[in-house]
Design an enzyme around this catalytic site. Sequence first.
Site, PDB file in Angstrom:
ATOM      1  N   ASP A 117       0.940  -1.325   0.029  1.00 23.91           N
ATOM      2  CA  ASP A 117      -0.037  -0.068   0.092  1.00 23.91           C
ATOM      3  C   ASP A 117       1.020   1.162   0.196  1.00 23.91           C
ATOM      4  O   ASP A 117       1.843   1.312   0.592  1.00 23.91           O
ATOM      5  CB  ASP A 117      -0.941  -0.103   1.274  1.00 23.91           C
ATOM      6  CG  ASP A 117      -1.964  -1.034   1.082  1.00 23.91           C
ATOM      7  OD1 ASP A 117      -2.506  -1.488   0.035  1.00 23.91           O
ATOM      8  OD2 ASP A 117      -2.476  -1.605   2.434  1.00 23.91           O
ATOM      9  N   ASP A 133      -6.928  -1.481  -4.596  1.00 25.79           N
ATOM     10  CA  ASP A 133      -7.974  -1.037  -3.916  1.00 25.79           C
ATOM     11  C   ASP A 133      -8.917  -0.017  -4.713  1.00 25.79           C
ATOM     12  O   ASP A 133     -10.032  -0.160  -4.481  1.00 25.79           O
ATOM     13  CB  ASP A 133      -7.489  -0.357  -2.619  1.00 25.79           C
ATOM     14  CG  ASP A 133      -6.524  -1.286  -1.628  1.00 25.79           C
ATOM     15  OD1 ASP A 133      -6.655  -2.597  -1.931  1.00 25.79           O
ATOM     16  OD2 ASP A 133      -5.742  -0.916  -1.113  1.00 25.79           O
TER      17      ASP A 133
END
Length: 171
Positions: A117, A133
């Site tokens: 991330d 995402d």
Amino acid sequence: MVYLALAVAAGLIGLDQLTKIFIDNSMHIHETFPIIAFGDTQVLNITYEQNTGAAFSILEGKQIFLIIVTGAILLGMLFLLLTKRIRRPTYVWCVALILAGGIGNLIDRLARGFVVDFIDFRIINFAVFNVADICAVIGSVGLLVFVVTDEIKDYRRKKAEKLTDGEADVH
């Protein structure tokens, strides 16, 4: 159209993986690079995080479970697309986005043991996320909106038909 949507999904998976490879190779874990700031207020940063859970780090450390569940759901969605059980164009595109997001993060889980991330939107104190995402969320919200909208339209159409049929019976 299904194949076009899947081709776009493949491109998004590629973009997701390229951005993650770049971050993984050029930053250290927890390192932050500011992108947008107003004075002392940081709005958008690139922050390298390794997520061993699902959204917002729930189910942290449950990689095998997440791999099995994600894989099963993705295979089911792909089956529905390829067998043309999902036909409405809006549904096809939303499911393709969900597939892109799910596959992008599944690749990370299988190859790295965690999800990379890096998009750190701080103005609302949100979780750090990635391209996969974004695809999964846009696809899921879009699918929800389109299904609910279509259900409302079908309900109104059926209600109007009943009223029309009732008027025909009276005359």
